[in-house]
Design a protein around this motif. Structure first.
Motif, PDB file in Angstrom:
ATOM      1  N   LYS A  77       0.871  -1.181   0.000  1.00 21.08           N
ATOM      2  CA  LYS A  77       0.000   0.000   0.000  1.00 21.08           C
ATOM      3  C   LYS A  77       0.907   1.229   0.000  1.00 21.08           C
ATOM      4  O   LYS A  77       1.792   1.336   0.851  1.00 21.08           O
ATOM      5  CB  LYS A  77      -0.880   0.018   1.254  1.00 21.08           C
ATOM      6  N   VAL A 356     -10.989   2.508   0.042  1.00 24.34           N
ATOM      7  CA  VAL A 356     -10.918   3.705   0.884  1.00 24.34           C
ATOM      8  C   VAL A 356     -10.513   4.940   0.103  1.00 24.34           C
ATOM      9  O   VAL A 356     -10.948   6.047   0.401  1.00 24.34           O
ATOM     10  CB  VAL A 356      -9.969   3.522   2.096  1.00 24.34           C
ATOM     11  N   SER A 462     -13.672  -8.570  -7.051  1.00 19.99           N
ATOM     12  CA  SER A 462     -12.831  -8.070  -5.956  1.00 19.99           C
ATOM     13  C   SER A 462     -11.545  -7.504  -6.527  1.00 19.99           C
ATOM     14  O   SER A 462     -11.046  -7.975  -7.545  1.00 19.99           O
ATOM     15  CB  SER A 462     -12.509  -9.217  -5.003  1.00 19.99           C
ATOM     16  N   GLU A 465      -8.782 -10.050  -4.091  1.00 19.68           N
ATOM     17  CA  GLU A 465      -8.773 -11.518  -4.134  1.00 19.68           C
ATOM     18  C   GLU A 465      -9.314 -11.967  -5.475  1.00 19.68           C
ATOM     19  O   GLU A 465     -10.053 -11.217  -6.130  1.00 19.68           O
ATOM     20  CB  GLU A 465      -9.701 -12.096  -3.047  1.00 19.68           C
TER      21      GLU A 465
HETATM   22  C1  G16 Z   1      -8.894  -3.307   0.882  1.00 17.67           C
HETATM   23  C2  G16 Z   1      -9.324  -1.883   0.618  1.00 17.67           C
HETATM   24  C3  G16 Z   1     -10.743  -1.691   1.090  1.00 17.67           C
HETATM   25  C4  G16 Z   1     -11.668  -2.727   0.411  1.00 17.67           C
HETATM   26  C5  G16 Z   1     -11.109  -4.132   0.613  1.00 17.67           C
HETATM   27  C6  G16 Z   1     -11.849  -5.185  -0.191  1.00 17.67           C
HETATM   28  O1  G16 Z   1      -8.988  -3.550   2.261  1.00 17.67           O
HETATM   29  O2  G16 Z   1      -8.455  -1.001   1.285  1.00 17.67           O
HETATM   30  O3  G16 Z   1     -11.141  -0.379   0.786  1.00 17.67           O
HETATM   31  O4  G16 Z   1     -12.938  -2.663   0.936  1.00 17.67           O
HETATM   32  O5  G16 Z   1      -9.751  -4.189   0.197  1.00 17.67           O
HETATM   33  O6  G16 Z   1     -11.742  -4.878  -1.549  1.00 17.67           O
HETATM   34  P1  G16 Z   1     -12.275  -5.866  -2.676  1.00 17.67           P
HETATM   35  O7  G16 Z   1     -13.731  -6.053  -2.378  1.00 17.67           O
HETATM   36  O8  G16 Z   1     -12.016  -5.136  -3.955  1.00 17.67           O
HETATM   37  O9  G16 Z   1     -11.513  -7.160  -2.534  1.00 17.67           O
HETATM   38  P2  G16 Z   1      -7.849  -4.329   3.045  1.00 17.67           P
HETATM   39  O10 G16 Z   1      -8.245  -4.236   4.483  1.00 17.67           O
HETATM   40  O11 G16 Z   1      -7.836  -5.731   2.507  1.00 17.67           O
HETATM   41  O12 G16 Z   1      -6.602  -3.567   2.693  1.00 17.67           O
END
Ligand code: G16
Length: 505
Positions: A77, A356, A462, A465
Motif C-alpha cells: 500500500k 478507501v 474483488s 482476491e
Molecule cells: C482493501 C481496501 C478496502 C476494500 C477491501 C476489499 O482492504 O483497502 O477499501 O474494501 O480491500 O476490496 P475488494 O472487495 O475489492 O476485494 P484491506 O483491508 O484488505 O486492505
C-alpha cells in the motif's frame, strides 16, 4: 540522476528480477497476490515511492501487507504525503513499472521522470512498514533496496499497523504539527484524546470499560499492547488471537466476522461482553456482542458511521457550529442504514466505489466527512476550516458552559481520530451497484431482487482476491441467503463461473 544511480538501479534490479511475462494489476488497495510473485514488485514500488517523494517534495510511505488476505499472500500500500492513499494518476505509473520487462526498466523509469518533470537532484525520503507475515521481512527489504538504488533516504519502522504508518507520514510532512512521528507519539496522542473524551462518560461500569479484542493473529495485537499502558485503566483490554498460536486471519479477524456474521474462533464470549476484531494490518475494525438469548449482533462500518455522525451532529448543535457533515458509504452499505441517515438523521449521504481511496476523496468535499465501508474500514475527516472553527471555540472565554463543553469534546474527537486510507469480465457502473457486462447479468439480478421484500443485490470483481463478490440484502436472513444464492448461480451461468455451481448458504 544522483551519482551512480543508473548503475545501481541496473545492478540492484537484477537481484529482484521480474519473471518474464508476469502481469499484475494494481487492485483496490495496491498490488496483492501470492508473496512468491512480489519481490520485483516491491523493489519497483521502492523506486516509484522515491520518484513520488521527489515529485511531491515530501515523505512517502510504503506498507508491506496483504491485510485481510491469507498468510501466504502479501501486498503493498503506497501512502501519499498527507497520509492518504497514492493518488489515482500514479496508479497507472505503478502498473507500468510493475509490468515492464527487466531490460526495459530503465526506460520505464525515464518515461515517468519525463512525464512528471521530476527533478532527480532533489532529496527523497520513504518510510517503510510491514505486517507480521513471514514474507514481509524480505519483501520490505526489497522496497528499501529500490529506495536506495535511486538515492532516496529511508526510515524502516519495521512492524507497524497500516494506520500507524499513515500517521508517521502525515506527522513528518506536517513537520510535527500532526504529532510526533514515532510509535510512542502515536500511542500518546490518541490515548490522551481518548482519556479526555472518556471523562465525559465517567459513570461507566467496569464491564463497560472492558473490551475483548480479536487481533486476527496479526500486527494489531502487539501494537495494542503498546497502547494499553497509556490508557490508565479507562479501557481494560483482553486480547485474543494475538498471533502466539493461530494462523493470520484464519477463522478470525474483521473480514471473517463480517462475512460469516459470527464471532471468531479463539474466544468464549458471554452475553453482553463488548468485543471487536481487527484485520491483519489493523486498519479495519468491527464490533459485536451476543445478547441474553445468545443472538449475535454485529456493529459494522455502517453502524459505526451512524453512531459517529449522530454523536458529531449533536455536538455541532450544542456548540452552535454551522459545519456541513456528510457520510460516505459504498454499495455494500445496508439500505436501512442509508435510509436512517438520510431520513431520520438528515445527514447528506454519498455513495462511491469500493476502496478507501474513493471514499476518502468524497469525504474531503465536506467540513466533516465520515466515511466507513461496511467491512469496518474508515475514519472521519475534518477540513482545515472545521478544525480551526472548533479550536477557536474551544479557546473562547465568552460562551456558555454547554457550548464550551461541546467544543472541547469536538476538539478531543478530532484528536482521537487518526485521519489519515478471469473475474474482470464483470464490469460495473453507478458506484458498482449495477453490472454492465456480461450481457444479461444485471437484468437477471433485477428479476431475482423483485422476488424478495426490501431486497438489494449487486456483484463486482474483488480488487484484492481472485473472486467475484455477491452482495444481497432482504427483509429476513433466509431471504437474503436465498437471494445471494440465486444471484451467485446467475453469475456462475452468465459470467463463466469456474468449477461446480455455488451451493445454497
Ligand atoms: C482493501 C481496501 C478496502 C476494500 C477491501 C476489499 O482492504 O483497502 O477499501 O474494501 O480491500 O476490496 P475488494 O472487495 O475489492 O476485494 P484491506 O483491508 O484488505 O486492505
Amino acid at each position: 540522476w544522483p551519482e551512480g544511480a543508473i548503475t545501481k538501479v541496473l545492478e540492484k534490479s537484477s537481484l529482484h528480477p521480474k519473471p518474464a511475462g508476469l502481469v499484475l494489476q494494481y487492485g483496490t488497495a495496491g498490488f496483492r497476490t501470492n508473496a512468491k510473485q512480489l519481490d520485483h514488485i516491491m523493489f519497483r514500488m521502492g523506486l516509484l515511492a522515491t520518484l513520488r517523494s521527489r515529485k511531491t517534495k515530501a515523505t512517502i510511505g510504503v506498507m508491506v501487507t496483504a491485510s485481510h488476505n491469507p498468510e501466504e499472500d502479501n501486498g503493498v500500500k503506497l501512502i501519499d504525503p498527507m497520509g492518504e492513499m497514492l493518488t489515482a494518476t500514479w496508479e497507472d505509473f505503478a502498473t507500468q513499472l510493475a509490468n515492464t520487462e527487466q531490460k526495459e526498466l530503465l526506460a520505464a523509469l525515464k518515461d515517468i521522470i519525463n512525464k512528471e518533470a521530476i527533478n532527480m537532484k532533489l532529496e527523497a525520503e520513504v518510510f517503510v512498514g510491514k505486517d507480521t507475515r513471514s514474507s514481509s521481512a524480505s519483501l520490505s527489504q526489497a522496497v528499501l533496496d529500490g529506495v536506495h538504488a535511486l538515492g532516496g533516504q529511508s526510515k524502516d519502522y519495521g512492524l507497524v499497523t497500516t494506520p500507524q504508518l499513515h500517521y508517521m507520514v502525515c506527522c513528518q510532512n506536517s513537520h510535527g504539527q500532526y504529532g510526533e512521528a514515532t510509535v510512542e507519539g502515536y500511542c500518546s496522542k490518541l490515548s490522551q484524546a481518548f482519556l479526555a473524551l472518556s471523562k465525559n462518560a465517567s459513570n461507566r461500569t467496569d464491564d463497560q470499560k472492558h473490551l475483548f479484542v480479536d487481533g486476527a493473529n496479526g500486527i494489531g495485537a502487539p501494537k495494542l499492547r503498546e497502547v494499553e499502558s497509556h490508557l490508565k485503566k479507562q479501557l481494560q483490554i483482553s486480547i485474543f488471537n494475538d498471533g502466539s498460536r493461530g494462523k493470520l486471519n484464519h477463522q478470525c479477524g474483521a473480514d471473517f466476522v463480517k462475512v460469516q456474521q459470527k464471532p471468531p474462533t479463539g474466544v468464549e464470549i458471554s452475553p453482553g461482553d463488548r468485543c471487536c476484531s481487527f484485520d491483519g494490518d489493523a486498519d479495519r475494525i468491527v464490533y459485536y456482542y451476543t445478547d441474553s438469548r445468545g443472538f449475535f449482533h454485529l456493529l459494522d462500518g455502517d453502524k459505526i458511521a451512524t453512531l459517529i455522525s449522530t454523536f458529531l451532529k449533536e455536538l455541532l448543535v450544542q456548540a452552535g457550529l454551522d459545519l456541513k457533515i456528510a457520510v460516505v458509504q459504498t454499495a455494500y452499505a445496508n439500505g436501512s442504514s442509508t435510509r436512517y441517515l438520510e431520513d431520520t438523521m438528515k445527514v447528506i449521504v454519498r455513495c462511491t466505489k469500493t476502496g478507501v481511496k474513493h471514499l476518502h476523496h468524497a469525504a474531503q468535499e465536506f467540513d466533516i466527512g465520515v466515511y466507513f465501508e461496511a467491512n469496518g474500514h474508515g475514519t472521519v475527516l475534518f477540513s482545515k476550516t472545521a478544525e480551526e472553527k472548533v479550536q477557536l471555540l474551544a479557546k473562547s472565554t465568552n460562551i456558555n458552559d454547554e457550548r464550551k463543553r461541546a467544543a472541547l469534546l469536538l476538539q478531543n474527537t478530532v484528536n482521537v481520530i487518526n485521519q489519515v486510507s478471469d473475474r474482470r469480465v464483470i464490469e460495473t457502473t453507478d458506484a458498482e451497484r449495477r453490472a454492465v457486462s456480461p450481457a444479461g447479468l444485471q437484468e437477471a439480478i433485477d428479476g431475482l431482487v423483485k422476488k424478495y421484500k426490501q431486497a438489494r443485490s449487486f456483484v463486482r470483481p474483488s480488487g484484492t482476491e481472485d473472486v467475484v463478490r455477491v452482495y444481497a440484502e432482504a427483509d429476513s436472513q433466509e431471504s437474503a441467503d436465498a437471494l445471494a444464492h440465486e444471484v451467485s448461480l446467475a453469475v456462475h451461468r452468465l459470467a463463466g463461473g469456474v468449477g461446480a455451481e455455488p451451493k445454497p448458504l
